[in-house]
Scaffold this active site. Structure first.
Site, PDB file in Angstrom:
ATOM      1  N   HIS A   1       0.852  -1.192   0.000  1.00  0.00           N
ATOM      2  CA  HIS A   1       0.000   0.000   0.000  1.00  0.00           C
ATOM      3  C   HIS A   1       0.886   1.239   0.000  1.00  0.00           C
ATOM      4  O   HIS A   1       2.056   1.176   0.345  1.00  0.00           O
ATOM      5  CB  HIS A   1      -0.841   0.081   1.281  1.00  0.00           C
ATOM      6  CG  HIS A   1      -1.603  -1.136   1.641  1.00  0.00           C
ATOM      7  ND1 HIS A   1      -2.978  -1.198   1.567  1.00  0.00           N
ATOM      8  CD2 HIS A   1      -1.211  -2.349   2.130  1.00  0.00           C
ATOM      9  CE1 HIS A   1      -3.393  -2.381   1.982  1.00  0.00           C
ATOM     10  NE2 HIS A   1      -2.336  -3.091   2.332  1.00  0.00           N
ATOM     11  N   TYR A   2       0.300   2.392  -0.316  1.00  0.00           N
ATOM     12  CA  TYR A   2       0.899   3.634   0.153  1.00  0.00           C
ATOM     13  C   TYR A   2      -0.017   4.187   1.236  1.00  0.00           C
ATOM     14  O   TYR A   2      -1.218   3.881   1.299  1.00  0.00           O
ATOM     15  CB  TYR A   2       1.177   4.639  -0.950  1.00  0.00           C
ATOM     16  CG  TYR A   2       0.033   5.191  -1.788  1.00  0.00           C
ATOM     17  CD1 TYR A   2      -1.207   5.546  -1.255  1.00  0.00           C
ATOM     18  CD2 TYR A   2       0.227   5.422  -3.159  1.00  0.00           C
ATOM     19  CE1 TYR A   2      -2.212   6.086  -2.034  1.00  0.00           C
ATOM     20  CE2 TYR A   2      -0.779   5.957  -3.942  1.00  0.00           C
ATOM     21  CZ  TYR A   2      -1.999   6.286  -3.375  1.00  0.00           C
ATOM     22  OH  TYR A   2      -3.010   6.823  -4.139  1.00  0.00           O
ATOM     23  N   THR A   3       0.550   5.027   2.119  1.00  0.00           N
ATOM     24  CA  THR A   3      -0.243   5.532   3.241  1.00  0.00           C
ATOM     25  C   THR A   3      -1.321   6.504   2.794  1.00  0.00           C
ATOM     26  O   THR A   3      -2.395   6.566   3.383  1.00  0.00           O
ATOM     27  CB  THR A   3       0.667   6.201   4.279  1.00  0.00           C
ATOM     28  OG1 THR A   3       1.515   7.151   3.613  1.00  0.00           O
ATOM     29  CG2 THR A   3       1.525   5.154   4.989  1.00  0.00           C
TER      30      THR A   3
ATOM     31  N   GLU B   1       2.580  -0.891   4.532  1.00  0.00           N
ATOM     32  CA  GLU B   1       2.248   0.487   4.172  1.00  0.00           C
ATOM     33  C   GLU B   1       3.540   1.242   3.878  1.00  0.00           C
ATOM     34  O   GLU B   1       4.469   1.263   4.695  1.00  0.00           O
ATOM     35  CB  GLU B   1       1.503   1.180   5.312  1.00  0.00           C
ATOM     36  CG  GLU B   1       0.083   0.681   5.530  1.00  0.00           C
ATOM     37  CD  GLU B   1      -0.927   1.347   4.604  1.00  0.00           C
ATOM     38  OE1 GLU B   1      -0.517   2.199   3.778  1.00  0.00           O
ATOM     39  OE2 GLU B   1      -2.118   1.016   4.721  1.00  0.00           O
TER      40      GLU B   1
ATOM     41  N   HIS C   1      -2.456  -2.956  -3.416  1.00  0.00           N
ATOM     42  CA  HIS C   1      -3.814  -2.784  -2.911  1.00  0.00           C
ATOM     43  C   HIS C   1      -4.804  -2.622  -4.067  1.00  0.00           C
ATOM     44  O   HIS C   1      -5.920  -3.144  -4.033  1.00  0.00           O
ATOM     45  CB  HIS C   1      -3.846  -1.561  -1.997  1.00  0.00           C
ATOM     46  CG  HIS C   1      -5.008  -1.527  -1.061  1.00  0.00           C
ATOM     47  ND1 HIS C   1      -5.294  -0.434  -0.283  1.00  0.00           N
ATOM     48  CD2 HIS C   1      -5.974  -2.436  -0.764  1.00  0.00           C
ATOM     49  CE1 HIS C   1      -6.364  -0.671   0.448  1.00  0.00           C
ATOM     50  NE2 HIS C   1      -6.805  -1.877   0.177  1.00  0.00           N
TER      51      HIS C   1
ATOM     52  N   ASP D   1      -3.373   2.422  -4.944  1.00  0.00           N
ATOM     53  CA  ASP D   1      -2.046   2.278  -4.347  1.00  0.00           C
ATOM     54  C   ASP D   1      -1.458   0.864  -4.482  1.00  0.00           C
ATOM     55  O   ASP D   1      -2.207  -0.096  -4.595  1.00  0.00           O
ATOM     56  CB  ASP D   1      -2.089   2.707  -2.874  1.00  0.00           C
ATOM     57  CG  ASP D   1      -3.081   1.929  -2.012  1.00  0.00           C
ATOM     58  OD1 ASP D   1      -4.237   1.759  -2.428  1.00  0.00           O
ATOM     59  OD2 ASP D   1      -2.685   1.486  -0.925  1.00  0.00           O
TER      60      ASP D   1
END
Length: 253
Positions: free
Chosen positions: A25-27, A90, A132, A142
């Site tokens: 994921h990215y945050t 993340e 994700h 993401d």
């Protein structure tokens, strides 16, 4: 084991079995601090196993043996409880909403090392190292098209395929929203076989477009437009070949 700092989150429960999937994921928040605070907030009911900051430092929020709450609604390769089957990482980045930017070198090196470390403890096939957006194309973007998936695969983690020009040319005209027929049936079937939730069918509808966009974010990042041109489809065919043989490197030319 890769170095990390513990920053426990209360947001987890029991697994039903060992994890066999990795979700990146990215945050998607303005700061790393805001993201970590949310992932550790009991009222938010979200978490991840790890957070990798832009300087390469790593926080562990949830033990790998526990089910973190990072994935939400979606599916991959028929698995609809992705949280139960996966480890979630993340990666600190503001994301498309707050100024999406390239991932720094230190951060990428840390992600690669962390993924490799995790795979020493769990059996996770290359075809089950995903973003994700792969498991939830209709609602997530993401970690996005700037994440270096090819580099990760070249390190031995995940799949990548670069098609030769003749393979691209052999697939003919692009397929796009509104199209119907055999080409769309083959496209949707291939995406489904790779792992996407889209079902085989003959209509290039909005679900197909979003799934193609998700595929492109991961495997054709220089063109994310939801149109299945020859290169997009050639990459899909090659990835299906890779997924069926689980090559040593995960990379096929």
């Amino acid at each position: 084991m890769t170095g990390y700092t513990d920053a426990p989150s209360p947001n987890f429960d029991a697994r039903r079995g060992p994890p066999d999937m990795l979700v990146l994921h990215y945050t998607g928040m303005e700061t790393a601090q805001a993201a970590v605070e949310r992932l550790r907030d009991a009222e938010a009911k979200v978490s991840a196993h790890y957070v990798v900051d832009e300087d390469g430092s790593i926080l562990r929020l949830v033990a790998e043996e526990r089910r973190a709450w990072h994935a939400g609604r979606g599916a991959w390769q028929g698995e609809t409880d992705v949280n139960a089957a996966s480890i979630g990482i993340e990666i600190v980045n503001p994301g498309h909403e707050f100024g999406y930017r390239a991932f720094p070198e230190a951060q990428i090196e840390a992600v690669i090392a962390l993924v490799g470390d995790i795979r020493t403890r769990w059996s996770i096939p290359d075809a089950r190292i995903i973003g994700h957006s792969d498991m939830a194309p209709e609602r997530k973007q993401d970690p996005g098209e700037l994440f270096p998936w090819k580099r990760l695969a070249e390190a031995g983690y995940g799949l990548w395929f670069d098609p030769a020009p003749e393979r691209i040319g052999a697939l003919g005209a692009p397929l796009s929203p509104g199209d119907e027929g055999l080409g769309v049936i083959v496209l949707r079937s291939g995406l489904h076989r790779l792992g996407y939730a889209v079902q085989p069918g003959g209509a290039y509808d909005d679900e197909t477009r979003l799934t193609v966009e998700a595929f492109q974010r991961h495997w054709r990042p220089d063109r994310v437009d939801g149109i299945a041109d020859g290169e997009t489809r050639a990459r899909l065919v090659g990835l299906l070949q890779l997924a069926s043989v689980e090559s040593v490197t995960g990379v096929l030319d």
